[in-house]
Design a protein around this motif. Structure first.
Motif, PDB file in Angstrom:
ATOM      1  N   MET A 226       0.837  -1.192   0.000  1.00 58.17           N
ATOM      2  CA  MET A 226       0.000   0.000   0.000  1.00 58.17           C
ATOM      3  C   MET A 226       0.876   1.248   0.000  1.00 58.17           C
ATOM      4  O   MET A 226       0.644   2.196  -0.764  1.00 58.17           O
ATOM      5  N   GLY A 227       1.886   1.258   0.839  1.00 49.52           N
ATOM      6  CA  GLY A 227       2.804   2.389   0.871  1.00 49.52           C
ATOM      7  C   GLY A 227       3.536   2.578  -0.440  1.00 49.52           C
ATOM      8  O   GLY A 227       3.726   3.709  -0.913  1.00 49.52           O
ATOM      9  N   LYS A 228       3.968   1.477  -1.039  1.00 51.66           N
ATOM     10  CA  LYS A 228       4.684   1.560  -2.314  1.00 51.66           C
ATOM     11  C   LYS A 228       3.786   2.119  -3.416  1.00 51.66           C
ATOM     12  O   LYS A 228       4.245   2.867  -4.282  1.00 51.66           O
ATOM     13  N   MET A 229       2.497   1.752  -3.394  1.00 56.20           N
ATOM     14  CA  MET A 229       1.575   2.270  -4.396  1.00 56.20           C
ATOM     15  C   MET A 229       1.221   3.729  -4.121  1.00 56.20           C
ATOM     16  O   MET A 229       1.173   4.561  -5.044  1.00 56.20           O
ATOM     17  N   GLN A 230       0.955   4.053  -2.878  1.00 48.12           N
ATOM     18  CA  GLN A 230       0.538   5.404  -2.529  1.00 48.12           C
ATOM     19  C   GLN A 230       1.613   6.449  -2.800  1.00 48.12           C
ATOM     20  O   GLN A 230       1.299   7.620  -3.008  1.00 48.12           O
ATOM     21  N   SER A 308       5.579   4.791  10.924  1.00 47.23           N
ATOM     22  CA  SER A 308       5.511   6.061  10.207  1.00 47.23           C
ATOM     23  C   SER A 308       4.059   6.536  10.166  1.00 47.23           C
ATOM     24  O   SER A 308       3.121   5.761  10.355  1.00 47.23           O
ATOM     25  N   ASP A 309       3.858   7.833   9.897  1.00 45.76           N
ATOM     26  CA  ASP A 309       2.504   8.383   9.828  1.00 45.76           C
ATOM     27  C   ASP A 309       1.692   7.713   8.737  1.00 45.76           C
ATOM     28  O   ASP A 309       0.488   7.462   8.912  1.00 45.76           O
ATOM     29  N   LEU A 310       2.323   7.402   7.603  1.00 41.70           N
ATOM     30  CA  LEU A 310       1.597   6.771   6.499  1.00 41.70           C
ATOM     31  C   LEU A 310       1.106   5.385   6.899  1.00 41.70           C
ATOM     32  O   LEU A 310      -0.056   5.027   6.668  1.00 41.70           O
ATOM     33  N   VAL A 311       1.983   4.589   7.511  1.00 42.71           N
ATOM     34  CA  VAL A 311       1.603   3.251   7.944  1.00 42.71           C
ATOM     35  C   VAL A 311       0.517   3.327   9.011  1.00 42.71           C
ATOM     36  O   VAL A 311      -0.455   2.549   8.998  1.00 42.71           O
ATOM     37  N   ALA A 312       0.640   4.276   9.921  1.00 40.67           N
ATOM     38  CA  ALA A 312      -0.357   4.429  10.977  1.00 40.67           C
ATOM     39  C   ALA A 312      -1.728   4.774  10.402  1.00 40.67           C
ATOM     40  O   ALA A 312      -2.762   4.415  10.987  1.00 40.67           O
ATOM     41  N   SER A 313      -1.746   5.448   9.252  1.00 43.35           N
ATOM     42  CA  SER A 313      -3.018   5.866   8.651  1.00 43.35           C
ATOM     43  C   SER A 313      -3.849   4.690   8.162  1.00 43.35           C
ATOM     44  O   SER A 313      -5.053   4.837   7.915  1.00 43.35           O
ATOM     45  N   TRP A 314      -3.240   3.510   8.034  1.00 46.63           N
ATOM     46  CA  TRP A 314      -3.982   2.338   7.569  1.00 46.63           C
ATOM     47  C   TRP A 314      -4.809   1.707   8.692  1.00 46.63           C
ATOM     48  O   TRP A 314      -5.638   0.844   8.438  1.00 46.63           O
ATOM     49  N   GLY A 315      -4.574   2.128   9.916  1.00 53.12           N
ATOM     50  CA  GLY A 315      -5.322   1.588  11.047  1.00 53.12           C
ATOM     51  C   GLY A 315      -4.469   0.687  11.916  1.00 53.12           C
ATOM     52  O   GLY A 315      -3.373   0.261  11.531  1.00 53.12           O
ATOM     53  N   SER A 316      -4.968   0.398  13.090  1.00 56.84           N
ATOM     54  CA  SER A 316      -4.251  -0.467  14.027  1.00 56.84           C
ATOM     55  C   SER A 316      -4.799  -1.881  13.927  1.00 56.84           C
ATOM     56  O   SER A 316      -5.900  -2.118  13.420  1.00 56.84           O
ATOM     57  N   PHE A 317      -4.029  -2.830  14.418  1.00 56.20           N
ATOM     58  CA  PHE A 317      -4.465  -4.223  14.380  1.00 56.20           C
ATOM     59  C   PHE A 317      -3.747  -5.022  15.448  1.00 56.20           C
ATOM     60  O   PHE A 317      -2.714  -4.606  15.987  1.00 56.20           O
ATOM     61  N   LYS A 318      -4.294  -6.167  15.732  1.00 54.22           N
ATOM     62  CA  LYS A 318      -3.681  -7.132  16.636  1.00 54.22           C
ATOM     63  C   LYS A 318      -2.956  -8.172  15.801  1.00 54.22           C
ATOM     64  O   LYS A 318      -3.529  -8.759  14.885  1.00 54.22           O
TER      65      LYS A 318
END
Length: 349
Positions: A226-230, A308-318
């Motif tokens: 997702m980061g690579k595409m965004q 990173s802020d970008l990764v955090a924007s995808w949401g949190s998970f367990k």
């Protein structure tokens, strides 16, 4: 030795290094030799930070494949000190080839969770990537999912994925065996096969492209794509692919989402062992974890280090807390299962 290293791209932290120089510096005070499956531009910031902090020069050899086998072929004369790799399969594979040695370090053990390192201390995770569901924003309304649900007939003809024999797929399937048992995992995988929109093909980004094109509604993929595409300026159409989907983290409400790792091993015949240990402890530090994870759109393994802020924007998970050693132990079964049920033949098999 020169023939063994011929043709491999070489990079040092901040400067190029010729093959003969790598061999000559196999044992050199103030240097460490790194073999890496990760591209030089991804790890160069780490090596530069390491050199600035310690004064130790990092010489990096990069190749897309075959580095573990190369170390094995080089034997006692290998200049390799540390191998950086991706996927539990490659890390365990290095151990199985007999090219690693155990590392006993309180620094590393305190920073890297026990389920993300080898029980015998031969490999250690550095970052994690989650195996998630990319879901169409237009055609999928639910905001949660489980891996088990991929077997539901409601997804018939709506799932895209890459080859079942790819390392990323095998890791997920092995985790299903470890969590559910072999019989139940096979039943699940057969149902997922029957729900595929087409034969497995392409990479993870290609699956998102297929969702964008309306060929399927959900796909399996690693989070960092997702980061690579965004952020893709070279192929900006990939930004449109990414904008057409959202990430669903499977099983967050129960056992957790399957994660795999990038990681490191200490070479069995490391000529600069002390410097290698210094590098490995640095890579497990807060500073290096933050650099590495941000550069690669991945998650730090050390608790408390922020994404990173970008990764955090995808949401949190367990994250699934199962030991990756258990997943590694089931990889062969998973691979055999893929062939047994004809997963890569698609839904018509």
């Amino acid at each position: 030795m020169k023939s063994l290293l011929k043709g491999i791209g070489l990079a040092a932290a901040g400067c190029a290094l010729g093959t003969s120089a790598m061999v000559a510096s196999a044992q050199a005070e103030g240097e460490v030799n790194v073999y890496s499956y990760r591209q030089p531009e991804l790890i160069q910031p780490l090596m530069e930070a390491f050199t600035e902090k310690t004064g130790v020069k990092a010489n990096v050899v990069f190749a897309k494949k075959g580095l573990a086998e190369r170390i094995q072929a080089e034997g006692k004369n290998s200049p390799a000190d540390v191998l950086l790799s991706v996927d539990i399969g490659r890390l365990q594979g290095a151990k199985d080839l007999g090219i690693t040695q155990p590392v006993i370090s309180d620094v590393i053990n305190n920073n890297i969770p026990v389920n993300l390192r080898d029980a015998d201390n031969h490999w250690f995770g550095l970052t994690t990537r989650a195996r998630v569901i990319y879901a169409s924003k237009d055609r999928v309304t639910q905001d949660s999912i489980t891996y088990e649900e991929l077997a539901d007939p409601k997804w018939r003809g709506r799932i895209c994925t890459r080859s079942g024999q790819h390392d990323y797929s095998i890791g997920l399937f092995a985790s299903m065996i470890a969590n559910k048992g072999e019989a139940e995992a096979q039943k699940w995988l057969e149902a997922v096969r029957d729900n595929l929109a087409r034969k497995p093909t392409g990479n993870d980004r290609a699956q998102v492209k297929s969702i964008f094109a309306g060929e399927c509604d959900i796909s399996l993929g690693n989070t960092y794509y997702m980061g690579k595409m965004q952020t893709n300026t070279k192929d900006p159409e990939q930004k449109d692919w990414a904008a057409s989907v959202r990430i669903l983290f499977p099983n967050t409400e129960d056992r957790g989402t399957h994660v795999n790792i990038t990681g490191m091993v200490l070479a069995k015949n490391a000529p600069n062992k002390d410097n290698a240990l210094t590098l490995m402890e640095f890579l497990a530090s807060d500073e290096a974890q933050a650099i590495y994870a941000a550069k690669n759109f991945e998650y730090p393994v050390k608790p408390g280090v922020q994404t990173s802020d970008l990764v955090a924007s995808w949401g949190s998970f367990k994250a699934d807390s199962i030991s990756l050693s258990d997943i590694a132990a089931n990889r062969t079964k998973a691979s055999e299962m893929v062939d047994l049920i004809g997963f890569d033949n698609g839904p018509s098999s």
